[in-house]
Design an enzyme around this catalytic site. Structure first.
Site, PDB file in Angstrom:
ATOM      1  CB  CYS A  68      31.506  72.231  -8.992  1.00  0.00           C
ATOM      2  SG  CYS A  68      31.445  72.830  -7.301  1.00  0.00           S
ATOM      3  CG  ASN A 125      35.560  72.141 -16.637  1.00  0.00           C
ATOM      4  OD1 ASN A 125      35.652  73.264 -16.173  1.00  0.00           O
ATOM      5  ND2 ASN A 125      35.695  71.052 -15.888  1.00  0.00           N
ATOM      6  NE  ARG A 137      40.563  73.877 -10.193  1.00  0.00           N
ATOM      7  CZ  ARG A 137      39.299  74.262 -10.208  1.00  0.00           C
ATOM      8  NH1 ARG A 137      38.397  73.624  -9.463  1.00  0.00           N
ATOM      9  NH2 ARG A 137      38.900  75.249 -10.984  1.00  0.00           N
ATOM     10  CG  ASP A 138      36.607  72.469 -12.732  1.00  0.00           C
ATOM     11  OD1 ASP A 138      36.084  71.809 -11.820  1.00  0.00           O
ATOM     12  OD2 ASP A 138      35.988  73.366 -13.339  1.00  0.00           O
ATOM     13  CG  HIS A 157      31.097  73.820 -15.908  1.00  0.00           C
ATOM     14  ND1 HIS A 157      31.459  72.570 -15.466  1.00  0.00           N
ATOM     15  CD2 HIS A 157      31.917  74.691 -15.273  1.00  0.00           C
ATOM     16  CE1 HIS A 157      32.443  72.674 -14.591  1.00  0.00           C
ATOM     17  NE2 HIS A 157      32.747  73.946 -14.442  1.00  0.00           N
ATOM     18  CG  HIS A 186      35.574  78.044 -15.174  1.00  0.00           C
ATOM     19  ND1 HIS A 186      36.725  77.290 -15.073  1.00  0.00           N
ATOM     20  CD2 HIS A 186      34.571  77.250 -14.732  1.00  0.00           C
ATOM     21  CE1 HIS A 186      36.426  76.092 -14.580  1.00  0.00           C
ATOM     22  NE2 HIS A 186      35.120  76.040 -14.365  1.00  0.00           N
TER      23      HIS A 186
END
Lengths: 315, 315
Positions: free
Chosen positions: B241, B250, B16-17, B210, B208
């Site tokens: 993002c 990430n 996903r990310d 980065h 989460h």
């Protein structure tokens, strides 16, 4: 607690550990210009070069010219790596403020890197001490592969403590523990730094980190919390040891300084100036460099918002 | 203390990310194959896709096909990001185990990212909760830009606590605090995680991260020490993002797992399997990826020594 944390010292090693393994030779004038910019960035300890054999490391064959050409800014210690008696004589001639002697904790790495057993290295250090005695030069000793050897794996803490004792007995005043191939982890770091400082409170201890497995900054803050106050780093995160496979990348100066500043830990350096110097490295070296903050900007960076609220009301 | 540390959970978000912001579309079959390999690597929570508008994020337009095609390995939670009621209906139809709702702590970022005020986001979450009520789906809520907003800067901790309260009042069961643009530092991390867990002991909290300024692993170990036990990460360290400038990368799954394992903190995952999957990413994506361990190998890696001692005696 921003403002209340103890300051750290940054020892900039880009000119030595950074350049020694570069594919191309960095021109002497460029080295001198870089050193002079660093001297004005708040850096207080600068490893200018290595008095190693020009055959072994051709990139640093201009060590004497660089020392002759740089401005000596008061308050900055200009240091050099010295691998043998001949190097010590050259360092003496160049009026270095500090020499850095190196032995690996692992016998096999010392053999590969220095072509000597550890006992032979220590005997040579003793001769070097005699050469520079009375010249007012600070002597630092590095323990390479303190956290692990590429050929022998992780080294026992007792072996490190033994080596520290040998260094101190020789009259070496400061000690750098080096994660030469970037294998240390934060737990090992906490244990290592705590153990050494428990045995030698007040020791002038420096930490040399590589970011090979991206644990450089995690190790740095763990070391700080265990009492470490002096850190080697290289602008842009360049560097590596030719005899340590996979040892790419010193911990990056501006990324390290940025983390410390964000954590409220003063470094005495000007992050903006350091980042500007680092951003000139790709053009100087002809390739990209690993640093992060030079690309992303600081954590405080604010962007204009692409969308503006227009008459929207909460649902 | 290896072996005695509490285990962490790794929530793999590469599908996903990781993929949402890739320049090219990753073929549906490749996504399914990757998900299935991850399901057999010890990963217990896998963000498979996002039920976002195909116009907004074309790379994830195949969310339903991917969910239809993957093997459902018992013990693995298959999750999806859900931005609105329509997405919730699609997630319900695809039998996801967990939905992930997202609102930014910063109003301006929420506006840029979700085209809604925070109040509108919360109202929509309430509708989503009604759509999935009774379906046995775990609801996780992400607080984006928890550690700083690209448009508004660092957010007050009270604002984060307010948002956590809003989520919990809506019946959201798990909460992810996200360093969306990679600005957090270890001191801020310690304070944030401690504060949230002091207000909500036992909360199902995920972090989460980065790695935008290389503080990802330093933040991860600081968070662990403050009580965090669940971490988002993406294989190879890819991702970013589209509405958060500079939010590249990430925190890298195999680098994170490697650090935890080196520190004696179990993850339940197979590092060798994860690294092998990651090493296939450059061919799949057509470009290099940021991960370190996939290139350097683990800290335990041993090399043959190029020089052997031959009749040398200690000096």
């Amino acid at each position: 607690m921003p403002g209340t944390a103890e300051q750290v010292e940054i020892n900039e090693v880009v000119l030595r550990d950074g350049f020694q393994n570069e594919p191309g030779f960095v021109a002497t004038d460029d080295k001198i210009r870089l050193a002079d910019r660093l001297s004005r960035s708040g850096i207080r300890r600068l490893e200018v070069s290595s008095f190693v054999s020009p055959k072994a490391i051709p990139n640093l064959r201009d060590a004497a010219e660089v020392f002759d050409g740089i401005e000596r800014v008061p308050g900055v210690r200009y240091t050099a790596l010295v691998p043998n008696v001949r190097g010590a004589e050259r360092a003496l001639h160049c009026r270095v403020d500090e020499v850095n002697l190196v032995m690996s904790i692992g016998e096999q790495h010392n053999l590969a890197n220095m072509r000597m057993t550890c006992a032979q290295s220590l005997a040579q250090f003793s001769e070097i001490m005699q050469v520079i005695a009375g010249a007012g030069i600070f002597v630092n000793g590095t323990l390479a592969t303190t956290f692990g050897c590429p050929f022998e794996g992780r080294q026992p803490v007792d072996r490190v403590l033994w080596a520290v004792d040998q260094y101190l007995k020789l009259g070496i005043e400061g000690i750098t523990i080096a994660d030469t191939i970037g294998v240390a982890n934060p737990r090992q770091m906490t244990a290592m730094v705590s153990t050494i400082l428990r045995h030698h409170p007040g020791l002038a201890l420096t930490l040399h980190l590589h970011n090979t497995r991206d644990m450089g900054l995690a190790n740095a803050i763990a070391a700080y919390d265990a009492g470490m106050r002096s850190f080697d780093s290289a602008l842009g995160g360049i560097g590596g040891c030719p005899y340590a496979p996979g040892a790419t990348g010193n911990v990056c100066t501006e990324d390290l300084v940025h983390m410390f500043h964000q954590c409220g830990i003063p470094t005495g350096t000007d992050l903006e100036a350091l980042t500007a110097i680092s951003q000139d490295l790709p053009a100087l070296l002809g390739h990209a460099v690993p640093g992060f903050v030079m690309k992303a900007g600081t954590s405080d960076r604010i962007y204009p918002c692409p969308v503006q609220p227009q008459g929207q009301s909460p649902a």
